[in-house]
Design a protein around this motif. Structure first.
Motif, PDB file in Angstrom:
ATOM      1  N   ILE A 118      27.740  28.193  20.288  1.00 10.97           N
ATOM      2  CA  ILE A 118      27.950  27.023  19.438  1.00 10.97           C
ATOM      3  C   ILE A 118      29.416  26.938  19.037  1.00 10.97           C
ATOM      4  CG2 ILE A 118      27.333  25.902  17.249  1.00 10.97           C
ATOM      5  CD1 ILE A 118      24.677  27.448  17.354  1.00 10.97           C
ATOM      6  N   VAL A 119      29.985  25.733  19.149  1.00  9.16           N
ATOM      7  CA  VAL A 119      31.323  25.449  18.653  1.00  9.16           C
ATOM      8  C   VAL A 119      31.181  24.381  17.572  1.00  9.16           C
ATOM      9  CG1 VAL A 119      33.623  24.549  19.199  1.00  9.16           C
ATOM     10  CG2 VAL A 119      32.433  26.040  20.834  1.00  9.16           C
ATOM     11  N   VAL A 120      31.769  24.637  16.399  1.00  7.61           N
ATOM     12  CA  VAL A 120      31.598  23.754  15.251  1.00  7.61           C
ATOM     13  C   VAL A 120      32.948  23.178  14.823  1.00  7.61           C
ATOM     14  CG1 VAL A 120      30.839  23.595  12.849  1.00  7.61           C
ATOM     15  CG2 VAL A 120      29.590  25.056  14.452  1.00  7.61           C
ATOM     16  N   MET A 121      32.993  21.857  14.668  1.00  4.21           N
ATOM     17  CA  MET A 121      34.190  21.179  14.170  1.00  4.21           C
ATOM     18  C   MET A 121      33.963  20.715  12.732  1.00  4.21           C
ATOM     19  SD  MET A 121      35.038  18.805  17.529  1.00  4.21           S
ATOM     20  CE  MET A 121      36.216  17.828  16.603  1.00  4.21           C
ATOM     21  N   ASP A 122      35.041  20.194  12.115  1.00  2.00           N
ATOM     22  CA  ASP A 122      34.978  19.590  10.786  1.00  2.00           C
ATOM     23  C   ASP A 122      34.418  20.582   9.768  1.00  2.00           C
ATOM     24  OD1 ASP A 122      35.527  17.272   9.232  1.00  2.00           O
ATOM     25  OD2 ASP A 122      33.393  16.878   9.074  1.00  2.00           O
ATOM     26  N   LEU A 136      21.720  33.142  13.399  1.00  2.00           N
ATOM     27  CA  LEU A 136      21.168  32.714  14.683  1.00  2.00           C
ATOM     28  C   LEU A 136      21.310  33.746  15.795  1.00  2.00           C
ATOM     29  CD1 LEU A 136      22.253  28.967  14.744  1.00  2.00           C
ATOM     30  CD2 LEU A 136      20.037  29.935  14.131  1.00  2.00           C
ATOM     31  N   GLY A 137      22.322  34.582  15.701  1.00  2.00           N
ATOM     32  CA  GLY A 137      22.514  35.585  16.742  1.00  2.00           C
ATOM     33  C   GLY A 137      23.150  35.058  18.011  1.00  2.00           C
ATOM     34  N   LEU A 138      23.732  33.858  17.961  1.00  2.00           N
ATOM     35  CA  LEU A 138      24.444  33.294  19.105  1.00  2.00           C
ATOM     36  C   LEU A 138      25.944  33.364  18.860  1.00  2.00           C
ATOM     37  CD1 LEU A 138      22.438  30.000  19.810  1.00  2.00           C
ATOM     38  CD2 LEU A 138      22.298  32.152  21.074  1.00  2.00           C
ATOM     39  N   PRO A 139      26.754  33.498  19.920  1.00  2.00           N
ATOM     40  CA  PRO A 139      28.198  33.397  19.727  1.00  2.00           C
ATOM     41  C   PRO A 139      28.538  32.045  19.101  1.00  2.00           C
ATOM     42  CG  PRO A 139      27.696  34.224  21.920  1.00  2.00           C
ATOM     43  CD  PRO A 139      26.396  33.781  21.335  1.00  2.00           C
ATOM     44  N   ALA A 140      29.305  32.056  18.041  1.00  2.00           N
ATOM     45  CA  ALA A 140      29.682  30.826  17.352  1.00  2.00           C
ATOM     46  C   ALA A 140      31.169  30.863  17.045  1.00  2.00           C
ATOM     47  CB  ALA A 140      28.881  30.654  16.057  1.00  2.00           C
ATOM     48  N   VAL A 141      31.815  29.738  17.280  1.00  2.00           N
ATOM     49  CA  VAL A 141      33.248  29.622  17.025  1.00  2.00           C
ATOM     50  C   VAL A 141      33.474  28.368  16.184  1.00  2.00           C
ATOM     51  CG1 VAL A 141      35.552  29.447  18.030  1.00  2.00           C
ATOM     52  CG2 VAL A 141      33.755  30.710  19.239  1.00  2.00           C
ATOM     53  N   CYS A 154      37.323  31.980  14.190  1.00  2.00           N
ATOM     54  CA  CYS A 154      37.840  30.682  13.763  1.00  2.00           C
ATOM     55  C   CYS A 154      39.179  30.417  14.449  1.00  2.00           C
ATOM     56  CB  CYS A 154      38.054  30.638  12.254  1.00  2.00           C
ATOM     57  SG  CYS A 154      36.622  31.093  11.258  1.00  2.00           S
ATOM     58  N   VAL A 155      39.384  29.182  14.866  1.00  2.00           N
ATOM     59  CA  VAL A 155      40.683  28.769  15.398  1.00  2.00           C
ATOM     60  C   VAL A 155      41.071  27.462  14.717  1.00  2.00           C
ATOM     61  CG1 VAL A 155      40.425  29.903  17.633  1.00  2.00           C
ATOM     62  CG2 VAL A 155      39.642  27.559  17.355  1.00  2.00           C
ATOM     63  N   ASP A 156      42.339  27.299  14.426  1.00  2.00           N
ATOM     64  CA  ASP A 156      42.785  26.058  13.791  1.00  2.00           C
ATOM     65  C   ASP A 156      44.303  25.999  13.819  1.00  2.00           C
ATOM     66  OD1 ASP A 156      42.447  23.621  12.596  1.00  2.00           O
ATOM     67  OD2 ASP A 156      41.606  24.371  10.727  1.00  2.00           O
ATOM     68  N   LEU A 157      44.821  24.814  13.573  1.00  2.00           N
ATOM     69  CA  LEU A 157      46.236  24.684  13.256  1.00  2.00           C
ATOM     70  C   LEU A 157      46.440  25.250  11.854  1.00  2.00           C
ATOM     71  CD1 LEU A 157      49.057  23.405  13.995  1.00  2.00           C
ATOM     72  CD2 LEU A 157      48.277  21.388  12.734  1.00  2.00           C
ATOM     73  N   ASP A 158      47.577  25.841  11.602  1.00  2.00           N
ATOM     74  CA  ASP A 158      47.892  26.317  10.260  1.00  2.00           C
ATOM     75  C   ASP A 158      48.276  25.099   9.418  1.00  2.00           C
ATOM     76  OD1 ASP A 158      48.792  27.481   7.931  1.00  2.00           O
ATOM     77  OD2 ASP A 158      49.880  29.089   8.939  1.00  2.00           O
ATOM     78  N   ARG A 300      40.771  27.137  23.256  1.00  2.00           N
ATOM     79  CA  ARG A 300      40.662  28.487  22.685  1.00  2.00           C
ATOM     80  C   ARG A 300      39.266  28.727  22.129  1.00  2.00           C
ATOM     81  NH1 ARG A 300      45.818  31.352  20.196  1.00  2.00           N
ATOM     82  NH2 ARG A 300      47.460  30.524  21.517  1.00  2.00           N
ATOM     83  N   ALA A 301      38.677  27.706  21.531  1.00  2.00           N
ATOM     84  CA  ALA A 301      37.326  27.855  20.982  1.00  2.00           C
ATOM     85  C   ALA A 301      36.323  28.158  22.087  1.00  2.00           C
ATOM     86  CB  ALA A 301      36.925  26.585  20.234  1.00  2.00           C
ATOM     87  N   VAL A 302      36.421  27.453  23.199  1.00  2.00           N
ATOM     88  CA  VAL A 302      35.493  27.704  24.315  1.00  2.00           C
ATOM     89  C   VAL A 302      35.712  29.095  24.887  1.00  2.00           C
ATOM     90  CG1 VAL A 302      34.851  26.990  26.650  1.00  2.00           C
ATOM     91  CG2 VAL A 302      35.220  25.269  24.875  1.00  2.00           C
ATOM     92  N   GLU A 303      36.961  29.502  25.038  1.00  5.46           N
ATOM     93  CA  GLU A 303      37.228  30.830  25.581  1.00  5.46           C
ATOM     94  C   GLU A 303      36.622  31.918  24.697  1.00  5.46           C
ATOM     95  OE1 GLU A 303      38.508  31.553  28.480  1.00  5.46           O
ATOM     96  OE2 GLU A 303      38.807  29.435  28.942  1.00  5.46           O
TER      97      GLU A 303
END
Length: 339
Positions: A118-122, A136-141, A154-158, A300-303
């Protein structure tokens, strides 16, 4: 075309073809190349359902996309397209969820084995989805940073540094009274992370450099709202000469409204934007800006999600450093500043 056809063409057993395609066993480089060449020549494509059953994976990544009236949809779609493109490079498809589905949507897709990651935005500062993601036990970013990041990737612009960078740029040009036109009010009410951090950095840098920041104007993503913000700024804060805008929808109409009111950019007001480069470049004059690296953040989130599928799920926060591009909208403060 079946796996047996590929095996006959490559002169190996069907199990060897299966091992080459799945990577579950070490196969000699010569045999691997021969099998992959046969796959290419014959145009073989593994059956998605059978592959999922064999691997206990769906080869699908869920992407939670913000589709609200206060979201600049072109930017959200840049993130989504980049996630899809990078996921396909890893032989994964993408299932889109909206933020309105909340925690229930995450439980639904995880409980039915519809997705592998799972990749989550906002992301909000106190995001209600965080405890669920941990369960959930799934990879989440997360593309964004909540207050509690323990065990999360977590990945984001500073964004806090982006706010600082904009304020410093204006103060270094001699501007002593600054204003900030931001996202719609609901974004701040939800305590959305990127917006709250940007404003905090802006205020912090203004204070450190001895400048005043008397005006913070949240703005709905409409031309009428941007024009109203311009009128409020000129009426209530006539001494402001430096302006930071974090609202892609408002940037162009705001500058146009200032011009219509007889204020030149950058002669009377210097303007710095935070957001998509195409918006900054398409405004007249082109805006000095801190760009939003949507493609890099999405990739980066997908990787990280894919690494999690392989058992390597590094938790932690990655913040990309912001860069300010100096264009035509900023100049030294007019002599009357502070008078």
């Amino acid at each position: 075309m079946s796996i047996a056809d590929v095996a006959r063409h490559a002169g190996v057993s069907p199990s060897t073809v299966s091992y080459v395609l799945s990577g579950k066993r070490s196969i000699s480089e010569d045999t691997r190349r021969r099998v992959l060449e046969s796959v290419r020549v014959l145009g073989y494509r593994p059956h998605a359902g059978a592959r999922a059953l064999a691997s206990s994976r769906s080869n699908v990544i869920a992407l939670v996309v913000p589709l609200r009236s206060d979201v600049h949809v072109p930017v959200a779609m840049r993130f989504a397209v980049s996630v899809v493109t990078r996921a396909r490079a890893h032989d994964h498809d993408v299932l889109l969820l909206t933020q309105a589905e909340g925690a229930d949507g995450l439980r639904r897709v995880a409980g039915s084995s519809m997705v592998d990651a799972i990749v989550v935005m906002d992301v909000e500062i106190d995001d209600a989805r965080i405890p669920v993601l941990r369960e959930l036990g799934l990879p989440a970013v997360l593309i964004g940073v909540p207050a509690d990041t323990a065990g999360l990737a977590c990945v984001d612009l500073d964004f806090q540094e982006a706010g600082r960078l904009c304020a410093r740029h204006l103060v270094d040009l001699g501007h002593r009274r600054l204003a900030f036109v931001g996202e719609p009010p609901a974004v701040y009410e939800r305590r959305t992370g990127f917006a709250e951090r940007t404003l905090a950095g802006f205020r912090e840098a203004a204070r450190e450099r001895g400048a005043e920041a008397p005006a913070v104007l949240p703005c709905e993503p409409t031309r009428a709202a941007a024009e109203q913000a311009a009128r409020r700024l000129l009426r209530d804060h006539p001494g402001v000469t430096g302006l930071v805008v974090q609202n892609e929808s408002a940037a162009e109409p705001l500058v146009a409204a200032l011009s219509a009111a007889g204020r030149t950019v950058p002669g009377d007001l210097s303007v710095v934007a935070i957001g998509a480069d195409d918006v900054a470049e398409g405004t007249a004059p082109p805006l000095s800006s801190v760009g939003l690296p949507a493609e890099e953040l999405a990739e980066r989130a997908v990787e990280l999600a894919v690494r999690g599928l392989g058992g390597d799920a590094p938790a932690g926060v990655t913040l990309l450093p912001p860069t300010l591009v100096d264009r035509s909208s900023t100049a030294p403060a007019p002599r009357r500043a502070g008078a």
